[in-house]
Design an enzyme around this catalytic site. Structure first.
Site, PDB file in Angstrom:
ATOM      1  N   LYS A   1      17.605 -43.782  18.130  1.00  0.00           N
ATOM      2  CA  LYS A   1      17.121 -44.544  16.983  1.00  0.00           C
ATOM      3  C   LYS A   1      18.212 -44.454  15.924  1.00  0.00           C
ATOM      4  CE  LYS A   1      13.521 -41.730  16.938  1.00  0.00           C
ATOM      5  NZ  LYS A   1      12.352 -42.598  16.780  1.00  0.00           N
ATOM      6  N   ARG A   2      18.115 -45.247  14.846  1.00  0.00           N
ATOM      7  CA  ARG A   2      19.122 -45.121  13.799  1.00  0.00           C
ATOM      8  C   ARG A   2      19.193 -43.668  13.313  1.00  0.00           C
ATOM      9  NH1 ARG A   2      21.353 -49.983  11.616  1.00  0.00           N
ATOM     10  NH2 ARG A   2      22.463 -48.501  10.301  1.00  0.00           N
TER      11      ARG A   2
ATOM     12  N   LYS B   1       7.880 -47.942  23.251  1.00  0.00           N
ATOM     13  CA  LYS B   1       8.694 -48.369  24.397  1.00  0.00           C
ATOM     14  C   LYS B   1       8.765 -47.256  25.435  1.00  0.00           C
ATOM     15  CE  LYS B   1      11.821 -50.616  21.194  1.00  0.00           C
ATOM     16  NZ  LYS B   1      13.182 -50.526  20.640  1.00  0.00           N
TER      17      LYS B   1
ATOM     18  N   THR C   1       8.854 -48.008  16.736  1.00  0.00           N
ATOM     19  CA  THR C   1       8.565 -48.878  17.870  1.00  0.00           C
ATOM     20  C   THR C   1       9.156 -48.266  19.129  1.00  0.00           C
ATOM     21  OG1 THR C   1      10.537 -50.152  17.357  1.00  0.00           O
ATOM     22  CG2 THR C   1       8.439 -50.986  16.527  1.00  0.00           C
TER      23      THR C   1
ATOM     24  N   LYS D   1      14.351 -39.179  10.149  1.00  0.00           N
ATOM     25  CA  LYS D   1      14.059 -39.185  11.586  1.00  0.00           C
ATOM     26  C   LYS D   1      14.382 -37.831  12.230  1.00  0.00           C
ATOM     27  CE  LYS D   1      14.788 -44.218  12.108  1.00  0.00           C
ATOM     28  NZ  LYS D   1      13.609 -44.737  12.823  1.00  0.00           N
TER      29      LYS D   1
ATOM     30  N   HIS E   1       7.119 -52.535   5.572  1.00  0.00           N
ATOM     31  CA  HIS E   1       7.686 -51.782   6.686  1.00  0.00           C
ATOM     32  C   HIS E   1       8.067 -50.347   6.369  1.00  0.00           C
ATOM     33  CE1 HIS E   1       8.211 -54.851   9.904  1.00  0.00           C
ATOM     34  NE2 HIS E   1       8.117 -55.681   8.877  1.00  0.00           N
TER      35      HIS E   1
HETATM   36  C1  LIG Z   1      13.345 -50.032  19.362  1.00  0.00           C
HETATM   37  C2  LIG Z   1      14.686 -49.950  18.810  1.00  0.00           C
HETATM   38  C3  LIG Z   1      14.907 -49.339  17.564  1.00  0.00           C
HETATM   39  C4  LIG Z   1      13.800 -48.711  16.764  1.00  0.00           C
HETATM   40  O1  LIG Z   1      13.604 -47.391  17.202  1.00  0.00           O
HETATM   41  P1  LIG Z   1      12.693 -46.376  16.389  1.00  0.00           P
HETATM   42  O2  LIG Z   1      12.604 -45.202  17.285  1.00  0.00           O
HETATM   43  O3  LIG Z   1      11.368 -47.052  16.209  1.00  0.00           O
HETATM   44  O4  LIG Z   1      13.380 -46.098  15.113  1.00  0.00           O
HETATM   45  C5  LIG Z   1      16.192 -49.271  17.073  1.00  0.00           C
HETATM   46  N1  LIG Z   1      17.225 -49.779  17.770  1.00  0.00           N
HETATM   47  C6  LIG Z   1      17.062 -50.357  18.968  1.00  0.00           C
HETATM   48  C7  LIG Z   1      18.245 -50.893  19.701  1.00  0.00           C
HETATM   49  C8  LIG Z   1      15.788 -50.473  19.532  1.00  0.00           C
HETATM   50  O5  LIG Z   1      15.642 -51.071  20.722  1.00  0.00           O
END
Ligand SMILES: *Cc1c(COP(=O)(O)O)cnc(C)c1O
Length: 732
Positions: free
Chosen positions: A447-448, A559, A555, A453, A270
């Site tokens: 995101k985190r 979305k 991910t 990032k 990952h």
């Molecule tokens: C999808 C999701 C993530 C991952 O987000 P990235 O932009 O891919 O880092 C993290 N936290 C939550 C709550 C999510 O739904």
């Protein structure tokens, strides 16, 4: 469900609001696992999801004075109606002790035993006959815990000490993409592996495939009937634990046990960030899992013996054991050796990972990529155009391409987005008393919080916009609401400072009368799945701006695409494939490519002879770009922290002198690209047409599609065609 809730006088949407998030993961990886379980059920694949039933999941984030404050996530406080304890399947897990090499076999003795209590949650497929099981383990002290036979005097202490045993499943470690070598974490990893493998083997033995003779089970068919997918290295102990069971308990010979183990396990990588790789100190294993250490040494020895013929120069790099002051076990190497299939999570990531790992492991099979994703919150609108079949076959979204020039459809899509924005604005007012302008561009970065990032790059854009408006207030600007959200790992100082910087920029920008409605900065508190479900459908612009080569897939990016936002992003992770599917002209792609980043990092000859090279030098950008310099000087001089002018010194220092993620190198391209975003946003019709193209081309990013590939290429399983009649209809 609707029927029942109505009968009880309850509103399903209200119930959904009250429901606690099961926050048992850290970010993308955990959320993905949940999507995969859903897809396996929907595709009719019989499968189990295993994990730990943490009493406290990922912390709840509060923002106090602009700083992150963590609060325990007591999600089970009022009970959990979806789970069922299964004490009849409770299993023992052993820790510590020593290894006895006796004439009739190897025995792991004098261990401490903790019980693993399973809790099952049903995972129903979408409109089909499949209900799978997610089985989460909870730690339970045995009745005799700490009570030696003749030691009744310490009865009270012994009962109090039961907490120690049960601490194993108490709390989720809150690091995302960061390895912290804590013993309790290693205990958690072994706990879930040991309980799960016993469960799997029990089930195998009780099936007709276990072909039991009176003395021992034959495991010949085990890899045909069982596939174990290792979600990162966190369950890597599955490999030595399977070997221990086969060799020590089932008395199989080593080579056969290894063959079966390897054919059973597959590994998904990952990340390529070095700080995320699990490298456990050998000393910790010696104490906690002495037999597993022996087995890992033996696995490694045999691996190196084979490799020695071929790659004499690479042995050190390929070893599972890293020598040095602190001897460590490299769990990724263990997974690579002990699995028959290895995959990354996006094409670019698999390519990079191949390079990293192939330095040593060129003899191993191909590394495939299987990419993801996500359960879609359906637009009623889309069903009106192309029917409902896209819900189980996302590739059918392609049919929407027929409607990109349909004026009525364009208006309808824009209207749905506007309604979503309105709804989210109302939510912010209700929950946080924050008022935003629903007709501004919703620029969302959730995101985190992580240096890689690059939330800091977004901050620099906000400051640049702010300075431009201040400098030339008469010009017209596209109104923006920038929303940034995400949790910082509690021990990650820089990430916490980044949150404080975002909220501080917000304080200045949002209260500046010269700025007015044109720019707002909101920090979205406590980003989690239930908030993602609200904010993502309301987003116009999706920020996916990691340094090329650092985000394995992401991910969140998919979305947003699926939910009608346009992406501003780098050529990193799955952004690459999103651009490929939709056409690069339908995303806002900017900045360095992986090759550019690598070239900047090039070591070797260029360094020694000091020829001209493009080494990253942040200072050079700072000196050359006035708007960047102004922004940095403001952060550095206390413009955003008048109460403590030196507060953000660490951030500035990092950006200027040791920024591994090269924020300044992408600044100009990012600002320019954001200008193009503004340009397009001023033309709502063209904007919405791109949105439609994006949605239409997002069909590849279905977790159903990914799981179909896993099933065919890695697990060798087919959907079950078994149909069970509904319980209220008698069988014939
Ligand atoms: C999808 C999701 C993530 C991952 O987000 P990235 O932009 O891919 O880092 C993290 N936290 C939550 C709550 C999510 O739904």
């Amino acid at each position: 469900m609707f029927y029942f809730s109505q009968q009880l006088g309850l509103d399903l949407e209200e119930l959904e609001e009250i429901e606690e998030d099961a926050g048992l993961g850290n970010g993308g990886l955990g959320r993905l696992a949940a999507c995969f379980l859903d897809s396996m059920a929907t595709l009719g694949l019989g499968a189990y999801g295993y994990g730990i039933r943490y009493e406290f999941g990922i912390f709840n984030q509060k923002v106090v004075d602009g700083w992150q404050v963590e609060e325990a996530d007591d999600w089970l406080r009022y009970g959990n109606p979806w789970e069922k304890a299964r004490p009849e399947y409770m299993l023992p897990v052993h820790f510590y002790g020593r290894v006895d090499h006796t004439p009739d076999g190897i025995k792991w003795v004098d261990t401490q035993v903790i019980l693993a209590m399973p809790y099952d949650t049903p995972v129903p497929g979408y409109k089909n006959n499949t209900v799978n099981t997610m089985r989460l383990w909870s730690a339970k002290a045995p009745n005799d815990f700490n009570l030696e036979e003749f030691n009744v005097g310490d009865y009270i202490q012994a009962v109090l000490d039961r907490n120690l045993a049960e601490n194993i499943s108490r709390v989720l470690y809150p690091n995302d993409n960061f390895f912290e070598g804590k013993e309790l974490r290693l205990k958690q990893e072994y706990f879930v592996v040991a309980a799960t493998l016993q469960d799997i083997i029990r089930r195998f033995k009780s099936s007709k495939f276990g072909c039991r003779d009176p003395v021992r089970t034959c495991f010949e068919t085990f890899p045909d009937k069982v596939a174990i997918q290792l979600n990162d290295t966190h369950p890597a102990l599955s490999i030595p634990e399977l070997m221990r069971i086969f060799v020590d308990v089932e008395h199989m010979d080593w080579d056969k046990a290894w063959d079966i183990t390897k054919r059973t396990c597959a590994y998904t990588n990952h990340t390529v960030l070095p700080e995320a790789l699990e490298r456990w100190p050998v000393s910790m294993f010696e104490k906690l899992l002495p037999r597993h250490l022996e087995i890992i040494y033996a696995i490694n020895q045999k691996h190196l013996d084979v490799m020695a013929f071929v790659y004499i120069d690479r042995l050190r790099r390929m070893s599972v054991i890293e020598e040095g002051d602190c001897k460590r076990i490299n769990m990724a190497h263990l997974c690579v050796i002990g699995s028959h299939a290895i995959n990354g999570v996006a094409r670019i990531h698999s390519e990079i990972y191949k390079k990293v790992i192939f330095v040593g492991f060129a003899c191993l099979g191909p590394i495939s990529n299987t990419n993801l994703f996500v359960v879609f919150s359906p637009f009623v609108l889309i069903s009106q155009k192309i029917g409902e079949d896209f819900l189980t076959d996302l590739s059918q979204l392609k049919k929407l391409l027929d409607f990109v020039d349909d004026e009525a459809f364009i208006r309808d899509v824009a209207k749905v987005k506007q309604e979503n924005k309105q709804k989210f604005s109302a939510y912010l007012v209700e929950q946080y008393k924050v008022k935003i302008n629903p007709s501004s561009m919703f620029d969302v970065h959730v995101k985190r919080i992580h240096e890689y990032k690059r939330q800091l790059l977004n901050c620099l854009h906000i400051i640049t916009l702010y300075n431009r408006i201040r400098k030339d207030p008469k010009k017209s600007y596209v109104p923006r609401t920038v929303m940034i959200g995400g949790k910082a790992a509690p021990g990650y100082h820089m990430a916490k400072m980044i949150i404080k910087l975002i909220t501080s920029i917000g304080d200045v920008v949002n209260n500046d009368p010269y700025i007015g409605e044109r720019l707002k900065v909101i920090f979205l508190e406590n980003y989690r799945v239930s908030l993602a479900e609200k904010v993502i459908p309301a987003a116009d612009l999706s920020e996916q701006i990691s340094t090329a080569g650092t985000e394995a897939s992401g991910t969140g990016n998919m979305k947003f695409m699926l939910n009608g936002a346009l992406t501003i992003g780098t050529m990193d992770g799955a952004n690459v494939e999103m651009a490929e599917e939709a056409g690069e002209e339908n995303l806002f792609i900017f900045g360095m490519r992986v090759e550019d980043v690598e070239a900047m990092d090039k070591k070797g000859l260029a360094d020694i002879i000091f020829v001209f090279s493009f080494r990253y030098n942040a200072k050079e950008y700072y000196d050359r770009i006035p708007e960047l310099r102004q922004a940095i000087d403001q952060i550095n001089s206390g413009f955003f922290s008048p109460d403590d002018p030196g507060r953000f010194r660490d951030i500035v220092n990092m950006l200027m002198y040791h920024d591994r993620f090269k924020v300044f190198a992408d600044y100009e391209a990012y600002i320019k690209c954001q200008g193009q975003v503004d340009q397009l946003y001023m033309n709502p019709r063209e904007w919405t047409k791109k949105v439609i193209k994006n949605i239409a081309c997002s069909g590849k990013f279905s977790s159903d599609r990914t799981i179909t590939e896993y099933a065919r290429e890695i697990w060798g399983v087919e959907p079950s065609a078994v149909k069970i009649p509904p319980p209220n209809i008698p069988r014939e």
